[in-house]
Design an enzyme around this catalytic site. Structure first.
Site, PDB file in Angstrom:
ATOM      1  N   LEU A   1       0.817  -1.210   0.000  1.00  0.00           N
ATOM      2  CA  LEU A   1       0.000   0.000   0.000  1.00  0.00           C
ATOM      3  C   LEU A   1       0.852   1.261   0.000  1.00  0.00           C
ATOM      4  O   LEU A   1       0.506   2.258  -0.638  1.00  0.00           O
ATOM      5  CB  LEU A   1      -0.919   0.012   1.227  1.00  0.00           C
ATOM      6  CG  LEU A   1      -1.995  -1.077   1.290  1.00  0.00           C
ATOM      7  CD1 LEU A   1      -2.739  -1.003   2.613  1.00  0.00           C
ATOM      8  CD2 LEU A   1      -2.974  -0.923   0.121  1.00  0.00           C
TER       9      LEU A   1
ATOM     10  N   SER B   1       7.586   4.223   3.096  1.00  0.00           N
ATOM     11  CA  SER B   1       8.188   5.473   3.535  1.00  0.00           C
ATOM     12  C   SER B   1       9.491   5.129   4.236  1.00  0.00           C
ATOM     13  O   SER B   1       9.832   3.956   4.429  1.00  0.00           O
ATOM     14  CB  SER B   1       7.255   6.224   4.491  1.00  0.00           C
ATOM     15  OG  SER B   1       7.249   5.609   5.772  1.00  0.00           O
ATOM     16  N   ASN B   2      10.217   6.154   4.655  1.00  0.00           N
ATOM     17  CA  ASN B   2      11.456   5.912   5.376  1.00  0.00           C
ATOM     18  C   ASN B   2      11.215   5.216   6.710  1.00  0.00           C
ATOM     19  O   ASN B   2      12.097   4.569   7.260  1.00  0.00           O
ATOM     20  CB  ASN B   2      12.190   7.238   5.597  1.00  0.00           C
ATOM     21  CG  ASN B   2      13.594   7.041   6.115  1.00  0.00           C
ATOM     22  OD1 ASN B   2      14.285   6.110   5.710  1.00  0.00           O
ATOM     23  ND2 ASN B   2      14.015   7.906   7.013  1.00  0.00           N
TER      24      ASN B   2
ATOM     25  N   GLY C   1       9.070   2.740   7.138  1.00  0.00           N
ATOM     26  CA  GLY C   1       8.758   1.335   6.900  1.00  0.00           C
ATOM     27  C   GLY C   1       7.719   1.202   5.806  1.00  0.00           C
ATOM     28  O   GLY C   1       7.435   2.148   5.077  1.00  0.00           O
ATOM     29  N   GLY C   2       7.122   0.014   5.731  1.00  0.00           N
ATOM     30  CA  GLY C   2       6.129  -0.241   4.702  1.00  0.00           C
ATOM     31  C   GLY C   2       4.764  -0.508   5.303  1.00  0.00           C
ATOM     32  O   GLY C   2       4.629  -0.852   6.474  1.00  0.00           O
TER      33      GLY C   2
ATOM     34  N   LYS D   1       1.594  -3.174   9.165  1.00  0.00           N
ATOM     35  CA  LYS D   1       2.357  -1.922   9.215  1.00  0.00           C
ATOM     36  C   LYS D   1       3.716  -2.204   9.828  1.00  0.00           C
ATOM     37  O   LYS D   1       3.819  -2.716  10.947  1.00  0.00           O
ATOM     38  CB  LYS D   1       1.591  -0.890  10.045  1.00  0.00           C
ATOM     39  CG  LYS D   1       2.187   0.498  10.027  1.00  0.00           C
ATOM     40  CD  LYS D   1       1.236   1.491  10.688  1.00  0.00           C
ATOM     41  CE  LYS D   1       1.791   2.900  10.631  1.00  0.00           C
ATOM     42  NZ  LYS D   1       0.858   3.874  11.263  1.00  0.00           N
TER      43      LYS D   1
ATOM     44  N   ASP E   1      -2.313  14.064  13.821  1.00  0.00           N
ATOM     45  CA  ASP E   1      -1.934  14.102  12.397  1.00  0.00           C
ATOM     46  C   ASP E   1      -3.193  14.004  11.531  1.00  0.00           C
ATOM     47  O   ASP E   1      -3.307  13.128  10.673  1.00  0.00           O
ATOM     48  CB  ASP E   1      -0.964  12.970  12.083  1.00  0.00           C
ATOM     49  CG  ASP E   1      -0.280  13.138  10.726  1.00  0.00           C
ATOM     50  OD1 ASP E   1      -0.297  14.258  10.194  1.00  0.00           O
ATOM     51  OD2 ASP E   1       0.251  12.140  10.203  1.00  0.00           O
TER      52      ASP E   1
END
Length: 870
Positions: A229, A232-233, A235-236, A250, A359
């Site tokens: 999906l 990013s830095n 993780g996935g 995650k 966020d």
């Protein structure tokens, strides 16, 4: 969003700026090391370089990287620098703590993230360097550098790559390069995985590590991954199956993806798990289980249905398509108002449960086909009583410096972001709101009027009452806008700097300071078009910049554009000087299209053909050479085109304009056939959309824009049809024209925004011989009125944002100069194209290569002879 834009937005409050020039955060001091006085030292604001006297680096080889956690950076650097000085090894390190934090932040590019020190050993010393550094740094920890091979359990990594700064153009983008054994440059790919070039021999002492890497397997009971999906830095995020149920997995990488509060991805994952165990409410993603494996932390989450909110908005929003009627607007209003109520309810549930989400932005809400909403990504959540300051946030959803300071922490920060989110449902231009305090009220007013909102609707959407008193976005006369833009550009020039004259897109730091697209000459052209002249001081700055820069061919990023610009600005002696240097520079045969390739150089040279008729023949020679080497123009392969590689700037439609220009000068009908084949190749990459338009297909997005989208194809096709009315391609003009008419446009710029669509519609109305739809004129007027949605008040005049909307830009390609060029062109009824891509005012007989004028050729024929000889 390209990661370069947030990086270049940090250094200045109003404009994109090089990260190395911004003021350092309080307490942010440069890293320093002791090296002998004889060593060479350089600092570019990001890296600090050291090289022993007499050292001579090869072009490429195996280089050593070290990563580190933030708190251990200085002691690790002391250890490593002492070793490098003792062994006389050239090395570099990130310059300061803020750069290290940004390089390993959550939003950093994961391919190269984590690098703190780079060492360039000779191949003969590589094994010893790895062994000894692995021993002396064994107690340090750092993030895994995904592009490299790990040497030990410590922070030492190795990969094959370039030692020198070498570049090759890939789809028009300068890309770091290494040299192939056959002698040519190829991209130095930095992928998230150790993958040296296939022609490189891996040293024997590294082979066991490569084999171990291939033998890593997940432990028993690990969820079965079925898809990706997001990466990013930190993780996935993956789709997976866990104990027979569909879930989301995650991943959190240790020491990586660090946020401003100092927490790495693992610490945030643990915090998210604690929060989700407490918040078990409808509309909030559910935690199934969490565990550690392979040194990483994992959360198994319930698979929430739907797409991110921003995708749902774009898919449904009626104004992104041409011809939206009142019924479509009303249907969308009811959907968005119902969705707004559900968004508010979910955020209130989080607060009632004792937490602040931390966020809130469109990417963290999933919306399914029924309108059900799920809030995800609680890694920044904190207990509400802590009133923790916001550590990260999406642009536009964190309170800017002119907002109430209380809105930057705890539940108040969530509510601020929620208000922006509700406006986003109707006007997804949220980053603009941070550029000036007036923008939010202006957008709220436009939404109120365009979507016919009632007072109750406005209260539900948390619109301010002051929005009713905001000045309408469409009440400024054209001449007033032109005047405001001129005053802004003159006031925001920085002739005291040598690296750039105006702030523009980050791309300006990779191109000559004088360049037309992102440099000074493009802005001078716009000022000249608007006022008929330019200040002498700014003209002198450009002349000095052209002379100081290394020779570089190219139209929008090189000397052909400089020559054409000086010709337009009435400085023929400077035009001849620039053209002479351009013809003496190597042809950039690998550069795509007219932006920087030979076709653009030919178009730039043709702007001087009125005084130098022999340039027509030279342009034809360039075109014939291109046609012989690039038969891809005539290949009508379907399927997506690489990002930015279609249309006028870097696609075949730009070459078609060169062919049509030469046809006007020479009358060779074979040129019409080549132009038609070139445009057909671009049309094959365009796809129909539900509103009946044709748009350029890049696989991940559809583009209607002038620079690299379907509007540019339409411009070239209209020029062809004007000369070849019976062309079978003429039937596509109506659908291409329709693509330029949507009411909502994300950006205002010339190459990829509303200003370019305005120019395209104006040119099509003039050139398409009736093929343009009757609605094109209405759409042009609407575009001009709606430019006000993007206008940003400046201390002097009014400016416009650049790409990504995070900061203002003054350049021609992306910012204020492009808007000014468009408005001046519409006022005067000419220049209805990107500079130099309209047919030049050179009249010549249809046979031969003659042009009007004459005069002193200033040695141009001799230069042409030299260029041909080379």
């Amino acid at each position: 969003m390209d990661a370069i834009y947030p990086a270049f937005a940090r250094a200045d409050r109003h404009f994109y700026e090089h990260p190395g020039r911004g003021p350092a955060p309080e307490g942010d001091v440069p890293f320093s090391v002791d090296v002998p006085a004889s060593w060479r030292r350089a600092d570019d604001g990001i890296w600090t370089y050291y090289e022993p006297e007499g050292a001579s680096l090869p072009e490429q080889g195996w280089k050593v990287h070290l990563s580190v956690t933030h708190d251990a950076a200085e002691p690790l650097l002391r250890v490593v620098s002492r070793y490098c000085v003792r062994e006389r090894l050239p090395f570099k390190h990130l310059s300061r703590a803020s750069v290290l934090a940004a390089s390993n932040g959550k939003d950093a590019s994961r391919e190269g993230s984590g690098k703190f020190v780079t060492i360039y050993p000779p191949t003969s010393a590589l094994h010893r360097t790895l062994t000894e550094l692995g021993r002396v740094t064994a107690d340090y920890r750092g993030p895994h550098i995904l592009s490299d091979l790990r040497w030990s359990e410590g922070p030492v990594f190795v990969r094959f790559g370039g030692f020198h700064r070498m570049f090759v153009e890939i789809d028009g983008i300068p890309t770091p390069a290494i040299r192939h054994p056959e002698g040519h440059l190829v991209a130095d790919m930095r992928r998230p995985g150790f993958a040296p070039p296939e022609w490189v021999d891996i040293p024997s002492y590294l082979l066991p590590l490569v084999e171990e890497l291939g033998e890593v397997r997940p432990p028993e009971g690990f969820p079965r991954v079925t898809g990706v999906l997001h990466h990013s830095n930190a993780g996935g995020v993956y789709t997976a199956e866990d104990d027979g149920r569909e879930v989301v997995l995650k991943e959190a990488r240790p020491h990586a993806g660090v946020t401003a509060d100092g927490l790495d991805a693992v610490a945030r994952a643990e915090r998210e798990a604690v929060t989700l165990r407490r918040l078990r409410e409808p509309g909030i993603v559910a935690l199934v289980r969490d565990f550690s494996a392979l040194g990483h932390r994992y959360l198994v989450l319930e698979r929430a249905r739907g797409v991110p909110l921003h995708q749902a908005v774009v898919a449904r929003h009626p104004l992104v398509s041409a011809g939206a009627d009142a019924a479509a607007v009303a249907d969308y209003r009811e959907w968005a108002l119902g969705l707004a109520q559900r968004l508010v309810r979910i955020v209130e549930q989080v607060h009632a449960g004792g937490f602040a989400h931390g966020d809130v932005h469109p990417g963290n809400f999933l919306v399914d086909d029924t309108g059900a909403v799920t809030l995800i990504d609680f890694e920044m959540a904190r207990p509400a009583p802590e009133n923790a300051p916001v550590a990260i946030g999406a642009p536009g959803f964190v309170a800017p410096d002119f907002a109430d300071p209380a809105a930057r922490a705890g539940t108040a920060a969530d509510l601020f972001a929620l208000r922006r989110l509700l406006l986003f449902l109707f006007a997804p231009l949220t980053p603009l709101l941070d550029l000036h305090s007036q923008v939010e009220s202006r957008l709220q007013q436009w939404v109120t009027e365009r979507f016919v909102l009632s007072d109750v609707d406005r209260r539900d959407l948390r619109f301010a009452e002051t929005a009713r008193r905001a000045r309408p976005a469409d009440d400024e006369p054209r001449e007033q806008r032109i005047d405001a833009l001129v005053r802004h550009l003159l006031a925001d020039a920085t002739p005291e700097r040598t690296d750039r004259l105006w702030p523009g897109d980050p791309a300006q730091f990779d191109e000559p300071a004088y360049a037309v697209a992102h440099g000074a000459l493009g802005t001078l052209l716009a000022l000249h078009a608007a006022t008929g002249g330019v200040p002498e001081e700014l003209e002198r700055w450009c002349a000095d910049a052209v002379r100081a820069a290394p020779p570089r061919s190219g139209l929008f990023d090189g000397l052909a554009g400089a020559a054409a610009a000086w010709e337009t600005l009435g400085r023929p002696e400077l035009a001849d000087e620039a053209l002479a240097r351009c013809l003496d520079a190597p042809a950039r045969a690998d550069a795509a299209g007219v932006y920087g390739g030979p076709a653009g150089t030919a178009l730039g040279a043709l702007r001087l053909a009125g005084r130098h008729p022999e340039l027509v023949g030279e342009a034809r020679r360039i075109f014939d050479d291109l046609a012989d080497r690039a038969r891809g123009w005539t290949v009508t392969a379907s399927g997506p085109v690489a990002t930015g590689a279609g249309g006028l700037l870097r696609g075949p439609s730009g070459a078609a304009l060169l062919a049509l220009t030469l046809f006007d000068l020479q009358g060779d009908r074979a040129l019409l056939d080549l132009a038609e084949a070139s445009i057909a190749a671009d049309l094959a990459r365009c796809v129909p959309t539900p509103d009946g338009s044709l748009q350029m297909n890049e696989g991940w997005r559809l583009l209607p824009y002038l620079g690299s989208g379907s509007a540019g194809v339409a411009y070239a096709l209209a020029a062809l049809v004007a000369r070849h009315p019976s062309s079978a391609l003429a039937s596509h003009l109506e659908a291409l024209t329709l693509a330029a008419q949507p009411e909502f446009v994300l950006e205002s710029g010339l190459f990829q925004g509303r200003a370019g669509l305005m120019l395209a519609l104006a040119a099509l109305t003039v050139n398409a011989r009736g093929a343009a739809t009757p609605s094109a004129g209405d759409a042009l007027g609407r575009h001009e009125r709606l430019l006000g949605l993007h206008s940003i008040p400046r201390p002097v005049g009014v400016g416009y944002p650049g790409r990504a909307l995070l900061r203002l830009s003054c350049d021609l390609a992306t910012g204020s100069a492009g808007v000014l060029w468009t408005l001046a062109s519409l006022r005067d009824g000419r220049r209805l194209s990107l500079p130099f891509l309209d047919l030049p005012p050179v009249a010549a007989a249809p046979s031969g290569a003659r042009g009007p004028g004459g005069g002193d050729t200033n040695g141009i024929p001799a230069l042409l002879a030299d260029a041909r000889a080379r």
